[in-house]
Scaffold this motif. Structure first.
Motif, PDB file in Angstrom:
ATOM      1  N   GLY A  17      -3.089   3.711  -1.732  1.00 23.72           N
ATOM      2  CA  GLY A  17      -2.566   3.428  -0.402  1.00 23.72           C
ATOM      3  C   GLY A  17      -1.480   4.392   0.012  1.00 23.72           C
ATOM      4  O   GLY A  17      -1.257   5.422  -0.631  1.00 23.72           O
ATOM      5  N   ALA A  18      -0.832   4.041   1.115  1.00 25.11           N
ATOM      6  CA  ALA A  18       0.202   4.924   1.645  1.00 25.11           C
ATOM      7  C   ALA A  18       1.172   4.109   2.498  1.00 25.11           C
ATOM      8  O   ALA A  18       0.802   3.087   3.070  1.00 25.11           O
ATOM      9  CB  ALA A  18      -0.427   6.033   2.492  1.00 25.11           C
ATOM     10  N   THR A  19       2.401   4.593   2.542  1.00 28.72           N
ATOM     11  CA  THR A  19       3.400   3.964   3.395  1.00 28.72           C
ATOM     12  C   THR A  19       3.751   4.901   4.547  1.00 28.72           C
ATOM     13  O   THR A  19       3.999   6.082   4.328  1.00 28.72           O
ATOM     14  CB  THR A  19       4.676   3.642   2.598  1.00 28.72           C
ATOM     15  OG1 THR A  19       4.354   2.715   1.565  1.00 28.72           O
ATOM     16  CG2 THR A  19       5.749   3.040   3.498  1.00 28.72           C
ATOM     17  N   GLY A  73       0.560   1.812  -3.539  1.00 23.77           N
ATOM     18  CA  GLY A  73      -0.582   1.140  -4.147  1.00 23.77           C
ATOM     19  C   GLY A  73      -0.811   1.579  -5.575  1.00 23.77           C
ATOM     20  O   GLY A  73       0.029   2.231  -6.202  1.00 23.77           O
ATOM     21  N   SER A  74      -1.989   1.231  -6.060  1.00 28.40           N
ATOM     22  CA  SER A  74      -2.298   1.489  -7.467  1.00 28.40           C
ATOM     23  C   SER A  74      -2.947   2.849  -7.643  1.00 28.40           C
ATOM     24  O   SER A  74      -3.396   3.462  -6.686  1.00 28.40           O
ATOM     25  CB  SER A  74      -3.236   0.393  -7.985  1.00 28.40           C
ATOM     26  OG  SER A  74      -4.398   0.357  -7.177  1.00 28.40           O
ATOM     27  N   LYS A  75      -3.003   3.291  -8.891  1.00 31.92           N
ATOM     28  CA  LYS A  75      -3.636   4.575  -9.192  1.00 31.92           C
ATOM     29  C   LYS A  75      -5.140   4.490  -8.959  1.00 31.92           C
ATOM     30  O   LYS A  75      -5.782   3.517  -9.339  1.00 31.92           O
ATOM     31  CB  LYS A  75      -3.406   4.962 -10.656  1.00 31.92           C
ATOM     32  CG  LYS A  75      -1.989   5.365 -10.987  1.00 31.92           C
ATOM     33  CD  LYS A  75      -1.923   5.759 -12.452  1.00 31.92           C
ATOM     34  CE  LYS A  75      -0.507   6.069 -12.870  1.00 31.92           C
ATOM     35  NZ  LYS A  75      -0.427   6.403 -14.315  1.00 31.92           N
ATOM     36  N   ASP A  96      -1.751  -1.000   1.115  1.00 32.15           N
ATOM     37  CA  ASP A  96      -1.889  -0.934  -0.344  1.00 32.15           C
ATOM     38  C   ASP A  96      -3.207  -0.323  -0.787  1.00 32.15           C
ATOM     39  O   ASP A  96      -3.279   0.298  -1.838  1.00 32.15           O
ATOM     40  CB  ASP A  96      -1.758  -2.336  -0.956  1.00 32.15           C
ATOM     41  CG  ASP A  96      -0.308  -2.757  -1.036  1.00 32.15           C
ATOM     42  OD1 ASP A  96       0.535  -1.880  -1.342  1.00 32.15           O
ATOM     43  OD2 ASP A  96      -0.008  -3.940  -0.775  1.00 32.15           O
ATOM     44  N   ASP A  97      -4.266  -0.525  -0.002  1.00 39.79           N
ATOM     45  CA  ASP A  97      -5.574  -0.068  -0.474  1.00 39.79           C
ATOM     46  C   ASP A  97      -6.384   0.556   0.663  1.00 39.79           C
ATOM     47  O   ASP A  97      -7.228  -0.102   1.265  1.00 39.79           O
ATOM     48  CB  ASP A  97      -6.342  -1.235  -1.100  1.00 39.79           C
ATOM     49  CG  ASP A  97      -7.632  -0.759  -1.758  1.00 39.79           C
ATOM     50  OD1 ASP A  97      -7.849   0.469  -1.814  1.00 39.79           O
ATOM     51  OD2 ASP A  97      -8.404  -1.613  -2.222  1.00 39.79           O
ATOM     52  N   LEU A  98      -6.141   1.818   0.897  1.00 37.49           N
ATOM     53  CA  LEU A  98      -6.926   2.533   1.906  1.00 37.49           C
ATOM     54  C   LEU A  98      -8.194   3.108   1.305  1.00 37.49           C
ATOM     55  O   LEU A  98      -9.028   3.662   2.015  1.00 37.49           O
ATOM     56  CB  LEU A  98      -6.079   3.665   2.511  1.00 37.49           C
ATOM     57  CG  LEU A  98      -4.957   3.195   3.424  1.00 37.49           C
ATOM     58  CD1 LEU A  98      -3.977   4.327   3.689  1.00 37.49           C
ATOM     59  CD2 LEU A  98      -5.518   2.667   4.735  1.00 37.49           C
TER      60      LEU A  98
END
Lengths: 166, 456
Positions: free
Chosen positions: B446-448, B436-438, B103-105
């Protein structure tokens, strides 16, 4: 080690202005310091370690931004979700500056940072970036035109290319 | 105006957060390239490049780029545009085998799919990140979601890694190794980390007889199990006075002189076994039964050469790249070769990017041409082509089916972080989507990572 410790903070500020993120700026400085390390004996002998370190950091930023010359191009953001307007209306002046800097093409950004943060001359900037002085002038002029909205005392009328005082 | 700019830049950079970089680690102890955070497949600095490249492009027009209006020339042979793609349907065109979301990279490093073994297990990497300084690896079974954690790889440290072989017997990851002095360039002593799956042990290989390389990313394992390594021979010259400025205000290095490499090979079991292959190449790749290479890369490609590994017979042909095209990516599988190219920037900042596919006999198959498409990789034994697009209107991951002649769009967003990359067997493929969020710089925080399998 002593050189790395003394120069790191300033190089990191330069890299931050070029990439807009402190952690990534650290990555670039690491890259630059590693390059300096590799060439240290020759640099120290010639007294050019700081200039080389600066060039290495700027090159590290630009190398990876030189989108056409790298087979290792990173992936970019989801442009369908980014909103420049949200940023522009909500942030303070410094953040607006960083946002506008981020919107500049990399070499324009490098020209501005080198000229007005590093206080390099046009000739020094051209030498560092490997381009002509004319290119530095035109790129800086374009950058300043883009940055005018963040600068309170900037002229409101459109600035012609080359109108910058050198 | 410039005085205010000076002041603003000083203020904006006056209060940096604590630099967690360990200078000793950077300069002394290991002499290896240290990445404190985010060691994705393209690396921390490359991620920053994503931000820079994003900032450098004017995303003012959400409509697909109009290549004809911009004056972009058409390539030779059949051409496909990204706008011809239809959305891929899960369950019909592909099945998703596994996914993992970070979610938060933007705040810290996360977890990655670094490839898939020949027996279908995902090489799952966790870190390095702020609370875990060194990466942990596991083999993730997509069927159960269970992770089998591997013994700690002490020698890997925080090096960037690229998986070059993920077989049932061993996992082979390469890293840049220690920097060495090599003229004006930064060169590295290539290092391989080999995990033996039967004994659950890691081995680190360095070859004293192997010349320094400019990075590990060109190394490939051949069908004979040796690691083939390109060693920089000549670098294309920058024209006197620098690159000309393109319509977008950037230096335009289309039609560049290419780089060449001497091909070496090393054993992945014996560090003294180093061999100069006596072959100068640009880009190179292996199919099951052929070695394929160009004369140069990262600029003009020259001719394509094909050597039959069984007979040693060689053929070559002109791949008919466009006049201004720089070869940036190269992939080969089955009897096809995919060449990713940048061919110049035109009016309105429209780029002429291409993924050109030819057969190993030199026949043109098709070319995907669009602004911001690249990274062509042949998958499924050469029956499919994957590629990534970055333009605002067409961004995402695509899959081209050669037999059906159709282009599928796997996702309509491109992640700032490449969290899924590496070898994958059979009809499997890896890709990333934003999550994730903007956030300001990267679009999403983030990334999947996705692992899918093509349904034929």
């Amino acid at each position: 080690m002593e050189f790395a410790a003394s120069s790191r903070a300033h190089l990191r500020r330069t890299a931050y202005l070029m990439c807009g993120d402190w952690e990534r700026a650290s990555d670039f400085v690491q890259e630059g310091l590693i390059r300096v390390y590799v060439r240290w004996p020759r640099l120290e002998r010639n007294g050019g370690e700081l200039a080389y370190a600066r060039k290495a950091v700027v090159s590290a930023c630009l190398d990876h931004a030189r989108r056409r010359s790298s087979t290792e191009r990173p992936q970019e953001a989801d442009h369908t979700t980014a909103s420049g307007e949200d940023v522009a209306t909500a942030v303070a002046t410094r953040q607006a500056l960083m946002s506008t800097l981020a919107d500049l093409p990399p070499r324009q950004r490098a020209c501005v940072v080198l000229r007005y943060f590093e206080d390099l001359s046009v000739a020094e900037t051209a030498a560092l970036l490997g381009c002509t002085e004319g290119t530095v002038k035109s790129q800086t002029s374009r950058a300043l035109f883009s940055l005018r909205s963040v600068l309170s005392d900037s002229p409101t009328s459109e600035q012609a290319e080359g109108a910058v005082s050198w | 105006m410039v005085n205010e700019l000076r002041e603003l830049m000083r203020e904006a950079s006056a209060s940096p957060p604590q630099d967690r970089t360990d200078l000793t680690a950077v300069l002394g102890r290991g002499r290896r390239r240290v990445r404190v955070r985010r060691v994705a497949i393209a690396g921390g600095t490359s991620l920053a490049a994503g931000a820079i490249a994003l900032g450098s492009l004017a995303w003012t027009n959400p409509a697909p780029a109009d290549l004809a209006a911009a004056g972009v020339p058409r390539p030779a042979g059949p051409t496909v545009r990204l706008t011809e793609a239809t959305p891929a349907v899960e369950g019909q065109d592909y099945r998703e085998l596994a996914s993992h979301t970070n979610d938060d990279l933007d705040s810290d490093n996360g977890q990655y799919f670094d490839g898939v073994t020949d027996d279908g297990l995902v090489l799952f990497r966790d870190g390095p990140r702020s609370t875990q300084l060194y990466p942990r690896f596991a083999l993730l079974d997509p069927a159960t979601g269970e992770k089998d954690w591997l013994t700690e790889a002490r020698d890997i440290g925080q090096s960037q890694l690229w998986a070059v072989e993920l077989s049932e017997q061993r996992l082979v990851l390469v890293s840049p190794g220690e920097p060495v002095e090599s003229g004006d360039d930064l060169a590295m002593a290539l290092t391989a980390h080999v995990y033996d799956r039967a004994s659950d042990t890691w081995d680190t290989l360095r070859w004293t007889g192997l010349p320094a390389t400019d990075g590990p990313w060109g190394a490939r394992v051949g069908p004979d199990g040796r690691l083939y390594v390109p060693v920089l021979a000549t670098r294309g010259e920058v024209p006197e006075g620098g690159w000309p400025m393109g319509p977008d205000g950037e230096a335009d290095d289309a039609d560049a002189e290419g780089d060449t490499y001497d091909l070496w090979s090393v054993s992945l079991t014996e560090q003294r076994d180093v061999r100069d292959e006596g072959l100068r190449v640009g880009a190179f790749a292996f199919t099951q039964d052929a070695l394929v290479w160009t004369d140069s890369q990262n600029g003009d490609a020259g001719r394509v050469h094909v050597r039959d590994l069984a007979t040693g017979e060689e053929t070559s042909f002109d791949p008919a790249l466009g006049e201004r095209c720089n070869l940036l990516g190269f992939s080969a599988a089955g009897d096809r070769i995919a060449m990713s190219q940048y061919c110049g920037t035109y009016e309105g900042g429209v780029r002429d990017d291409r993924v050109q596919v030819v057969t190993t006999d030199g026949d043109q198959v098709m070319t995907v041409q669009d602004s911001g498409v690249e990274g062509g990789q042949l998958v499924g034994g050469g029956d499919y082509l994957t590629m990534t697009a970055y333009d605002r209107a067409t961004g995402g991951t695509y899959l081209y089916d050669f037999e059906e002649g159709r282009l599928l769009r796997l996702g309509d967003g491109t992640s700032a972080w490449n969290v899924a990359a590496g070898p994958a067997p059979g009809d499997q493929l890896l890709w990333s989507t934003p999550a994730g969020s903007k956030v300001e710089l990267f679009g999403r925080s983030g990334a999947t990572a996705h692992l899918g399998e093509i349904i034929r």
